[in-house]
Design a protein around this motif. Structure first.
Motif, PDB file in Angstrom:
ATOM      1  N   GLN A 124       0.804  -1.223   0.000  1.00 40.85           N
ATOM      2  CA  GLN A 124       0.000   0.000   0.000  1.00 40.85           C
ATOM      3  C   GLN A 124       0.843   1.281   0.000  1.00 40.85           C
ATOM      4  O   GLN A 124       0.291   2.382  -0.096  1.00 40.85           O
ATOM      5  CB  GLN A 124      -1.003   0.047   1.156  1.00 40.85           C
ATOM      6  CG  GLN A 124      -1.983  -1.122   1.164  1.00 40.85           C
ATOM      7  CD  GLN A 124      -2.764  -1.238  -0.134  1.00 40.85           C
ATOM      8  OE1 GLN A 124      -3.395  -0.284  -0.574  1.00 40.85           O
ATOM      9  NE2 GLN A 124      -2.710  -2.419  -0.775  1.00 40.85           N
ATOM     10  N   ASP A 125       2.167   1.161   0.103  1.00 42.96           N
ATOM     11  CA  ASP A 125       3.008   2.349  -0.097  1.00 42.96           C
ATOM     12  C   ASP A 125       2.857   2.816  -1.538  1.00 42.96           C
ATOM     13  O   ASP A 125       2.774   2.009  -2.474  1.00 42.96           O
ATOM     14  CB  ASP A 125       4.486   2.020   0.157  1.00 42.96           C
ATOM     15  CG  ASP A 125       4.850   2.018   1.628  1.00 42.96           C
ATOM     16  OD1 ASP A 125       4.047   2.508   2.445  1.00 42.96           O
ATOM     17  OD2 ASP A 125       5.952   1.527   1.961  1.00 42.96           O
ATOM     18  N   LYS A 126       2.841   4.124  -1.725  1.00 44.38           N
ATOM     19  CA  LYS A 126       2.775   4.695  -3.063  1.00 44.38           C
ATOM     20  C   LYS A 126       4.184   4.977  -3.576  1.00 44.38           C
ATOM     21  O   LYS A 126       4.994   5.598  -2.873  1.00 44.38           O
ATOM     22  CB  LYS A 126       1.961   5.990  -3.056  1.00 44.38           C
ATOM     23  CG  LYS A 126       0.482   5.797  -2.766  1.00 44.38           C
ATOM     24  CD  LYS A 126      -0.249   7.135  -2.827  1.00 44.38           C
ATOM     25  CE  LYS A 126      -1.729   6.986  -2.557  1.00 44.38           C
ATOM     26  NZ  LYS A 126      -2.431   8.297  -2.616  1.00 44.38           N
TER      27      LYS A 126
ATOM     28  N   LEU B 250       1.753   0.173  -4.336  1.00 52.62           N
ATOM     29  CA  LEU B 250       0.988   0.968  -5.299  1.00 52.62           C
ATOM     30  C   LEU B 250       1.935   1.772  -6.183  1.00 52.62           C
ATOM     31  O   LEU B 250       2.081   2.982  -6.047  1.00 52.62           O
ATOM     32  CB  LEU B 250       0.006   1.878  -4.551  1.00 52.62           C
ATOM     33  CG  LEU B 250      -0.974   1.147  -3.629  1.00 52.62           C
ATOM     34  CD1 LEU B 250      -1.892   2.143  -2.931  1.00 52.62           C
ATOM     35  CD2 LEU B 250      -1.782   0.106  -4.395  1.00 52.62           C
ATOM     36  N   SER B 251       2.569   1.064  -7.098  1.00 49.40           N
ATOM     37  CA  SER B 251       3.567   1.679  -7.974  1.00 49.40           C
ATOM     38  C   SER B 251       2.903   2.214  -9.233  1.00 49.40           C
ATOM     39  O   SER B 251       1.997   1.596  -9.800  1.00 49.40           O
ATOM     40  CB  SER B 251       4.649   0.662  -8.339  1.00 49.40           C
ATOM     41  OG  SER B 251       4.068  -0.506  -8.889  1.00 49.40           O
ATOM     42  N   CYS B 252       3.387   3.364  -9.662  1.00 45.72           N
ATOM     43  CA  CYS B 252       2.920   4.015 -10.880  1.00 45.72           C
ATOM     44  C   CYS B 252       4.133   4.267 -11.768  1.00 45.72           C
ATOM     45  O   CYS B 252       5.161   4.754 -11.291  1.00 45.72           O
ATOM     46  CB  CYS B 252       2.213   5.328 -10.542  1.00 45.72           C
ATOM     47  SG  CYS B 252       1.773   6.349 -11.969  1.00 45.72           S
TER      48      CYS B 252
ATOM     49  N   HIS C 173       0.388  13.261 -10.901  1.00 48.84           N
ATOM     50  CA  HIS C 173       0.353  12.447  -9.676  1.00 48.84           C
ATOM     51  C   HIS C 173       0.047  13.337  -8.487  1.00 48.84           C
ATOM     52  O   HIS C 173       0.586  14.435  -8.366  1.00 48.84           O
ATOM     53  CB  HIS C 173       1.676  11.708  -9.454  1.00 48.84           C
ATOM     54  CG  HIS C 173       1.545  10.522  -8.555  1.00 48.84           C
ATOM     55  ND1 HIS C 173       1.373  10.635  -7.194  1.00 48.84           N
ATOM     56  CD2 HIS C 173       1.529   9.185  -8.833  1.00 48.84           C
ATOM     57  CE1 HIS C 173       1.275   9.422  -6.667  1.00 48.84           C
ATOM     58  NE2 HIS C 173       1.354   8.533  -7.638  1.00 48.84           N
TER      59      HIS C 173
ATOM     60  N   LEU D 124       3.811  10.166  -1.761  1.00 52.77           N
ATOM     61  CA  LEU D 124       4.659   9.057  -2.184  1.00 52.77           C
ATOM     62  C   LEU D 124       5.667   8.655  -1.111  1.00 52.77           C
ATOM     63  O   LEU D 124       6.277   9.498  -0.457  1.00 52.77           O
ATOM     64  CB  LEU D 124       5.407   9.439  -3.461  1.00 52.77           C
ATOM     65  CG  LEU D 124       4.539   9.614  -4.708  1.00 52.77           C
ATOM     66  CD1 LEU D 124       5.266  10.421  -5.770  1.00 52.77           C
ATOM     67  CD2 LEU D 124       4.149   8.246  -5.259  1.00 52.77           C
TER      68      LEU D 124
END
Length: 243
Positions: A32-34, A55-57, A94, A98
């Protein structure tokens, strides 16, 4: 031909997934870390993090790379999150919050001035949580300039008969490096070039400190070897707050 047009079809052969790189990027992260992967290429590390619930983007300027990343994620049953954007506009695409931003593969130096790099770093720190950090990997340009290095090791991929030659020409007046490449696949050759800013370690550390990062670590590899004058890469972890 544009630089990345000659790479996109064979990107994962030329720059394959490396466990040591992933372990470095993954360290300290929790589900759940961004996380934002800037200049993500075909998204291999973004997808791997997603598989672990992080939660990688992935963000990349090249639409063709993003299409490949989205297809890879779909094939692996992963809900991908990929954005086509310039790295200088990441705050426009974004919302922040983060835990980590990482930009590897010598991507940061595609920005052509210290002012642009400063802008990127300032935006990055503003997108990070209080416990967040920024991971940067570039070539060791202290060594490139000091030793007048005019090429990087040629990459060979024998299983598809591919070679990727990488040559550097330094323009002292412009203070830019012309990075020219030659990709040969089964006897057919394509060439392209791009200008890079030869960012030195001292300059990078200064910009990070000026932006407000409080703890900065330098490494000579993703296995955490010490950074020295002879290191090929420069890897930096800049933490927003002291540990």
């Amino acid at each position: 031909m544009r630089f990345y047009e000659i790479l996109e079809k064979h990107y994962d052969y030329i720059f394959p997934f490396q466990n040591s790189t992933y372990d470095f990027i993954r360290e300290g992260l929790n589900p759940q870390d961004k996380v934002l992967d800037v200049a993500c290429g075909t998204g291999s590390y973004t997808i791997a993090l997603r598989k672990e619930g992080i939660l990688s983007c992935g963000l990349d300027l090249e639409e063709s790379m993003i299409r490949i990343a989205e297809k890879k994620a779909e094939e692996q049953g992963i809900q991908g999150d990929f954005i086509v954007s310039n790295m200088l506009d990441m705050d426009l695409v974004h919302e922040g919050g983060l835990r980590r931003i990482f930009i590897i593969g010598n991507s940061l130096v595609h920005l052509n001035s210290l002012n642009q790099i400063k802008s990127f770093i300032t935006t990055a720190i503003n997108l990070l949580n209080e416990d967040g950090d920024l991971v940067i990997q570039i070539i060791n340009y202290d060594r490139i300039l000091k030793e007048h290095i005019d090429h990087l090791p040629t990459i060979h991929v024998p299983e598809i008969s591919l070679t990727f030659e990488r040559n550097y020409t330094y323009d002292a007046e412009a203070h830019l490096v012309d990075f020219s490449s030659k990709l040969t696949l089964q006897g057919e050759t394509e060439e392209a070039s791009v200008l890079l800013f030869p960012l030195k370690s001292e300059e990078l550390v200064h910009l990070l400190m000026e932006a407000g990062f409080e703890e900065i670590h330098l490494y000579g590899s993703f296995k955490k070897d010490p950074y020295t004058d002879s290191s090929l890469p420069l890897i930096v972890v800049a933490k927003k707050k002291l540990s």
